[in-house]
Design an enzyme around this catalytic site. Structure first.
Site, PDB file in Angstrom:
ATOM      1  N   SER A 111       0.832  -1.195   0.000  1.00  0.00           N
ATOM      2  CA  SER A 111       0.000   0.000   0.000  1.00  0.00           C
ATOM      3  C   SER A 111       0.877   1.259   0.000  1.00  0.00           C
ATOM      4  O   SER A 111       1.697   1.433  -0.895  1.00  0.00           O
ATOM      5  CB  SER A 111      -0.962  -0.048   1.195  1.00  0.00           C
ATOM      6  OG  SER A 111      -2.009   0.878   1.057  1.00  0.00           O
TER       7      SER A 111
ATOM      8  N   ASP B 189      -9.965  -4.185  -5.077  1.00  0.00           N
ATOM      9  CA  ASP B 189      -9.237  -3.166  -4.350  1.00  0.00           C
ATOM     10  C   ASP B 189      -9.335  -1.851  -5.124  1.00  0.00           C
ATOM     11  O   ASP B 189      -9.101  -1.836  -6.337  1.00  0.00           O
ATOM     12  CB  ASP B 189      -7.766  -3.603  -4.227  1.00  0.00           C
ATOM     13  CG  ASP B 189      -6.889  -2.634  -3.460  1.00  0.00           C
ATOM     14  OD1 ASP B 189      -7.371  -1.572  -3.028  1.00  0.00           O
ATOM     15  OD2 ASP B 189      -5.693  -2.950  -3.292  1.00  0.00           O
TER      16      ASP B 189
ATOM     17  N   HIS C 196      -7.910  -5.302  -0.583  1.00  0.00           N
ATOM     18  CA  HIS C 196      -6.767  -4.659   0.068  1.00  0.00           C
ATOM     19  C   HIS C 196      -6.571  -5.280   1.453  1.00  0.00           C
ATOM     20  O   HIS C 196      -7.534  -5.683   2.104  1.00  0.00           O
ATOM     21  CB  HIS C 196      -7.065  -3.161   0.206  1.00  0.00           C
ATOM     22  CG  HIS C 196      -5.865  -2.298   0.334  1.00  0.00           C
ATOM     23  ND1 HIS C 196      -5.098  -1.921  -0.745  1.00  0.00           N
ATOM     24  CD2 HIS C 196      -5.286  -1.716   1.418  1.00  0.00           C
ATOM     25  CE1 HIS C 196      -4.117  -1.145  -0.340  1.00  0.00           C
ATOM     26  NE2 HIS C 196      -4.190  -1.002   0.976  1.00  0.00           N
TER      27      HIS C 196
END
Length: 332
Positions: free
Chosen positions: A178, A272, A302
């Protein structure tokens, strides 16, 4: 897999139907728990909440032969806590360890070495390499570009300390998930500019774009673990002004060129908001002649990489990432 295949499949299927049964069960349990969203909390409260839940779906912490906490240093002299993971004792005659420098996720606002401890242990063990995890400074106390600067300073500092730590600077990778994937991608460009060769950039659902305007942001922006209000809240903690979003240190897709950066492994989650910008970054790298190994994990969201107790795809992703590291390091 070509992106047009993903889009074609999406046209025929409701987004929620894409989730695997295991992922749907996890998402349902999270909804039933009715925990307050991060954007309704203060940054300090959000960090505590994330830390409290970080290990719930993780695998048991794997034993390491060596755990060593130390400090790297930011350009302003502030210490950057780091943790070295070594999966086993060195064999007789073995040289220094190939190493992954890892940056945790958390929207530049939450997350820590502790919240990503299990993941770093798994990567170290499966790839048979050293992993160094870094606590870069978080927003809103430290605004853009502090996290990016800290990440680059950590990489340079690790190279300088490698000999004393028993690490091999000729076999060095950067990685993260991320926001940490964003930082790893930024470091790969800066390393290219500095003439520092990297073996790999390991990017797990990285943030790459300046704005949340891709199709996947609209499709998966609500009800899929990471939602749009949270993304907006995270970024508003980090940026100083809206113009920061267009800086390539925030959005690697805006880099002038990525020619000659390290080969990349990208692990993306199909469901995601960030999946399309990950695909776009893979395309940008390939167009520049960079070798790219792309994996899209179907039916997961995610954060899935940290759900190994419940989501089988997390275990697959651990193994795939470890394989990419082994290949990059030349360890089989």
């Amino acid at each position: 897999m070509p992106r047009r295949g993903v889009i074609a499949f999406m046209k025929r299927t409701e987004p929620e139907q894409l989730l695997t049964p295991a992922m749907r069960s996890v998402a349902s349990a999270m909804a039933r728990a009715k925990r307050p969203p991060f954007y309704s909390l203060t940054p300090s409260q959000a960090r505590d909440a994330y830390a409290a839940g970080a290990g719930v779906l993780e695998l048991p912490a794997r034993a390491m032969a060596r755990l060593y906490d130390f400090n790297l240093q930011a350009r302003d002299g502030e210490p950057l806590p780091a943790r070295l993971y070594q999966p086993r004792e060195a064999s007789f005659g073995q040289g220094p360890w190939p190493t992954l420098l890892y940056f945790h996720g958390g929207g530049f606002t939450i997350g820590s070495i502790a919240t990503h401890d299990v993941l770093c242990r798994e990567l170290s063990y499966a790839a048979d390499c050293a992993v160094v995890s870094v606590d870069y400074r978080l927003a809103p106390e430290y605004k853009f570009p502090t996290a990016a600067n800290d990440a680059w300073d950590a990489l340079k500092g690790l190279v300088a300390m490698a000999g004393t730590l028993g690490l091999d600077v000729s076999r060095l990778a950067v990685g993260g998930d991320s926001a940490g994937g964003t930082l790893a991608a930024v470091c790969a460009v800066l390393a290219r500019d500095a003439g520092l060769p990297l073996a790999l950039q390991l990017l797990i659902y990285p943030g790459c774009a300046a704005h949340q305007d891709t199709r996947s942001h609209h499709t998966f922006g609500h009800g899929f673990v990471l939602d749009e209000p949270s993304i907006t809240w995270f970024f508003n903690q980090y940026i100083r002004t809206p113009a920061d979003r267009d800086d390539w240190h925030f959005a690697p897709l805006n880099a002038t060129d990525v020619d000659g950066v390290a080969p990349a492994w990208l692990g993306l989650a199909e469901c995601d908001p960030l999946v399309d910008e990950g695909l776009l970054y893979a395309d940008k790298l390939r167009a520049a002649g960079v070798a790219v190994d792309l994996e899209i994990y179907r039916g997961v969201t995610h954060e899935f990489i940290k759900m190994g107790r419940a989501i089988p795809e997390a275990l697959t992703a651990h193994a795939d990432a470890a394989r990419a590291l082994r290949q990059a390091f030349g360890t089989g």
